[in-house]
Motif scaffolding. Structure first.
Motif, mmCIF file in Angstrom:
data_model
loop_
_atom_site.group_PDB
_atom_site.id
_atom_site.type_symbol
_atom_site.label_atom_id
_atom_site.label_comp_id
_atom_site.label_asym_id
_atom_site.label_seq_id
_atom_site.Cartn_x
_atom_site.Cartn_y
_atom_site.Cartn_z
ATOM 1 N N SER A 8 1.106 -1.057 -0.005
ATOM 2 C CA SER A 8 -0.224 -0.230 -0.317
ATOM 3 C C SER A 8 0.958 1.040 0.359
ATOM 4 N N ILE A 11 2.062 1.854 -3.767
ATOM 5 C CA ILE A 11 1.051 2.278 -4.614
ATOM 6 C C ILE A 11 0.777 3.782 -3.617
ATOM 7 N N SER A 12 0.768 4.387 -3.174
ATOM 8 C CA SER A 12 0.366 5.345 -2.335
ATOM 9 C C SER A 12 1.712 6.080 -3.266
ATOM 10 N N HIS A 13 2.860 6.084 -2.909
ATOM 11 C CA HIS A 13 3.525 6.571 -3.957
ATOM 12 C C HIS A 13 3.501 6.897 -5.689
ATOM 13 N N LEU A 14 3.554 6.150 -5.632
ATOM 14 C CA LEU A 14 3.069 5.995 -7.417
ATOM 15 C C LEU A 14 2.003 6.886 -7.509
ATOM 16 N N ALA A 15 0.951 6.954 -6.178
ATOM 17 C CA ALA A 15 0.248 7.641 -6.748
ATOM 18 C C ALA A 15 0.450 9.661 -6.696
ATOM 19 N N ALA A 16 0.518 9.419 -5.243
ATOM 20 C CA ALA A 16 1.088 10.283 -5.232
ATOM 21 C C ALA A 16 2.361 11.586 -6.772
ATOM 22 N N PHE A 18 1.496 10.765 -9.583
ATOM 23 C CA PHE A 18 0.981 10.495 -10.908
ATOM 24 C C PHE A 18 0.000 11.320 -10.445
ATOM 25 N N LYS A 19 -0.778 12.189 -9.733
ATOM 26 C CA LYS A 19 -0.817 13.176 -9.179
ATOM 27 C C LYS A 19 0.007 14.321 -9.513
ATOM 28 N N SER A 22 -0.206 14.630 -13.261
ATOM 29 C CA SER A 22 -1.344 15.315 -14.217
ATOM 30 C C SER A 22 -1.814 16.580 -14.461
ATOM 31 N N ALA A 76 6.434 15.375 -4.942
ATOM 32 C CA ALA A 76 6.323 13.867 -5.202
ATOM 33 C C ALA A 76 7.290 13.154 -5.144
#
Length: 106
Positions: A8, A11-16, A18-19, A22, A76
């Motif tokens: 998790s 996943i949080s690291h990659l989501a940051a 990607f955000k 964006s 990020a």
């Protein structure tokens, strides 16, 4: 790195990342840093980095806006910034770049 095996935290690291990527200007800045890194691989600092002033002229946006976007990329973990005199130089975070590459290869 299969998606099922990602933690998790990963996943949080990659989501940051990607955000941060964006926003079109941030994505463009990141791609400039990646491109500069590839062209100057193995060069000593500061030649291996990309100057923040380069983004101001290429993106045709003001210095405060560029600084805001660069800070978001740093926060990020996508790039790091070093100050040389009055100039800021951006460097690619190779580890996160590799994680992103592996993510898209699966």
């Amino acid at each position: 790195m299969g998606m099922c095996r990602m933690t998790s935290t990963g996943i949080s690291h990659l989501a940051a990342a990607f955000k941060a990527l964006s926003h079109p200007n941030r994505l463009q800045i990141y791609l400039e840093v990646v491109d500069h890194h590839r062209q100057n691989r193995g060069m000593p600092a500061p030649d291996s980095g990309c100057g923040v002033t380069d983004f101001i002229s290429k993106l045709n946006i003001g210095a405060p806006t560029v600084s805001h976007h660069v800070k978001a990329l740093v926060d990020a973990g996508l790039i790091r910034v070093e100050k040389q005199g009055k100039f800021l130089t951006c460097y690619l975070n190779d580890a996160l770049f590799q994680e992103l590459s592996e993510f898209f290869q699966h």
